[in-house]
Design an enzyme around this catalytic site. Structure first.
Site, PDB file in Angstrom:
ATOM      1  N   TYR A 117     -29.657  -2.259  81.890  1.00  0.00           N
ATOM      2  CA  TYR A 117     -29.255  -1.026  81.211  1.00  0.00           C
ATOM      3  C   TYR A 117     -30.518  -0.287  80.783  1.00  0.00           C
ATOM      4  O   TYR A 117     -31.523  -0.287  81.479  1.00  0.00           O
ATOM      5  CB  TYR A 117     -28.313  -1.368  80.051  1.00  0.00           C
ATOM      6  CG  TYR A 117     -27.565  -0.180  79.501  1.00  0.00           C
ATOM      7  CD1 TYR A 117     -26.867   0.692  80.349  1.00  0.00           C
ATOM      8  CD2 TYR A 117     -27.554   0.075  78.137  1.00  0.00           C
ATOM      9  CE1 TYR A 117     -26.200   1.787  79.844  1.00  0.00           C
ATOM     10  CE2 TYR A 117     -26.870   1.168  77.632  1.00  0.00           C
ATOM     11  CZ  TYR A 117     -26.207   2.027  78.488  1.00  0.00           C
ATOM     12  OH  TYR A 117     -25.541   3.114  77.983  1.00  0.00           O
ATOM     13  N   LYS A 172      -3.628  -6.801  96.406  1.00  0.00           N
ATOM     14  CA  LYS A 172      -4.449  -6.306  97.506  1.00  0.00           C
ATOM     15  C   LYS A 172      -5.934  -6.487  97.185  1.00  0.00           C
ATOM     16  O   LYS A 172      -6.726  -6.871  98.053  1.00  0.00           O
ATOM     17  CB  LYS A 172      -4.167  -4.818  97.747  1.00  0.00           C
ATOM     18  CG  LYS A 172      -2.730  -4.470  98.059  1.00  0.00           C
ATOM     19  CD  LYS A 172      -2.338  -4.786  99.473  1.00  0.00           C
ATOM     20  CE  LYS A 172      -2.831  -3.781 100.444  1.00  0.00           C
ATOM     21  NZ  LYS A 172      -2.190  -3.902 101.772  1.00  0.00           N
TER      22      LYS A 172
END
Length: 458
Positions: A117, A172
């Site tokens: 970060y 999925k």
């Protein structure tokens, strides 16, 4: 005794039972299961109770609600067995969802945080600002797919909305990760208007390397896929159309080989003119079938028909049914070599199969109940019969997207889909029509074939 149906048609529950330890308790359980006509799955000891008792999870497979009631009643009243709970396996596995985001790099120290970060992240941001293509190198989008749905055509459930359809999208995504190593994120859009769907995907697509459209009802699905494929510059694929068509073609390649018939000699009838039926028809024509008839609720689709026609049906009528066959499904099936059903349960009788040509091929793909059972099709003389459980889209779409992402394709092509179909067909073992979905080499082979098809064309 209740007749036991094939395992693939069963429902499942886990019975949590408190029993005495030892073989006597297991004998009681087996007797109850056998008398009910059910099938025994896994038996696991999950806890020890007071004294010499055990808590066991017993997985059982049964045919219908009547068998479930018999099992529940017997376990609730039998000596030596106490029914603690009945757990629905399909719900239990989904508690908390079936997918999650995980770290790919260490994040254990302040130094790690500064790299992942701020302030280190600014370096990557500037690189991408200078050249957007670098996002594929310094972010995860090159391995990330958006699974987009509005919930208007969920499996066999219909228009249940995007939130109710989320478990399908998570499933999925789990398949993408398991078989192709792809990160997939469900995107739920609460809108039925095609333009709204298109606009939303246009605004969020930058965070993904490809777009899978899922369970969007026809005719909106055709417009959504076409316009997004034109505008995004990245692979867009409606799985209900092209995933289904790819696997159907793979099964057909091996089926024709088994019966010794050429594509141009094969006369086909397709029941269902929705997304899957239209895509299958186009795929069969592209494969070389010269006589394909599409059938919907109003009967055979042909050029010049006026009843219940849409622009999509008018287009497909231009390349199919050249003899302008009319009539109902029974009429259309007579003398045909191949039946493909993507419609609804119990639409086909044994008599219809018997009216087909010698050694017909029957793909009855409606879910969850097919147009005719595989057993009934064989009894009626089918040389090959498959249903939707064996002809699963997951044989193709993980590799389709793996190959497209690896090749940095800007769109899916007919050659890429054909390459996927041939790869699926080639992965089947001798005397099998389709490969095992859990064979890791299958998805690798499909991905490589798809990537190669793109690279050879560019």
């Amino acid at each position: 005794m209740t007749t036991v149906v094939p395992f693939s048609e069963h429902q499942s529950r886990t019975f949590r039972l408190r029993t005495e330890s030892g073989h006597a308790a297991l004998a009681v359980i087996l007797t109850i299961v056998n008398d009910a006509g059910a099938e025994l799955g896994d038996v696991k000891v999950i806890a020890s109770g007071p004294g010499a008792t055990l808590v066991r999870d017993v997985s059982l497979h049964f045919a219908n609600s009547a068998q479930l009631e018999v099992l529940t009643a017997r376990f609730g009243t039998s000596d030596g067995v106490t029914l603690v709970d009945v757990l629905h396996d399909a719900l239990e596995v989904r508690r908390g969802g079936v997918i999650e985001t995980k770290l790919r790099v260490p994040l254990e120290t302040i130094a790690d945080l500064r790299r992942v970060y701020t302030p280190g992240v600014a370096v990557a941001c500037k690189h991408i600002q200078e050249s957007p293509k670098r996002a594929y190198e310094f972010t995860h989008i090159g391995n990330k797919v958006a699974i987009v749905t509005n919930g208007t055509a969920i499996l066999g459930l219909g228009d249940i909305g995007p939130l109710a359809g989320l478990p399908v999208m998570e499933g999925k995504a789990a398949i993408f990760r398991r078989f192709a190593g792809i990160s997939a994120e469900p995107i739920l859009i609460d809108a039925k208007d095609p333009e709204t769907l298109i606009e939303v995907v246009e605004r969020i697509h930058l965070g993904f390397g490809a777009i899978q459209l899922e369970d969007i009802a026809a005719p909106a699905c055709f417009e959504v896929e076409e316009k997004l494929a034109e505008r995004l510059g990245k692979p867009v694929l409606h799985d209900d159309q092209w995933g289904t068509a790819t696997v159907v073609l793979a099964g057909l390649v091996n089926s024709l080989r088994r019966v010794g018939r050429k594509p141009e000699e094969t006369r086909a009838v397709i029941l269902g003119s929705g997304a899957s039926g239209i895509a299958i028809a186009r795929t069969l024509v592209g494969y070389g079938l010269e006589d394909v008839v599409l059938v919907d609720r109003a009967g055979a689709v042909y050029r010049g028909r006026t009843e219940h026609m849409t622009p999509v049906k008018r287009d497909i009528a231009e390349i199919t049914n050249r003899e302008r066959v009319s009539g109902n499904l029974s009429d259309a099936m007579r003398g045909r070599d191949l039946f493909i059903g993507v419609s609804a349960a119990n639409q086909v009788t044994k008599e219809m199969v018997r009216s087909m040509a010698k050694d017909p091929i029957v793909f009855a793909l409606a879910n969850p109940v097919s147009e005719i059972t595989v057993g009934e099709a064989y009894e009626a003389g089918a040389a090959v019969a498959l249903d939707g459980r064996s002809m699963n889209n997951a044989l193709a779409y993980p590799g389709l997207f793996r190959g497209a992402l690896d090749a940095r394709a800007t769109h899916f092509t007919t050659k890429m889909r054909l390459a996927a179909a041939y790869a699926v067909a080639s992965a089947a073992k001798p005397n099998e029509l389709l490969p095992d979905m859990f064979d890791p080499s299958l998805h690798v082979a499909v991905g490589q074939a798809v990537a190669r098809a793109w690279q050879e064309a560019t």
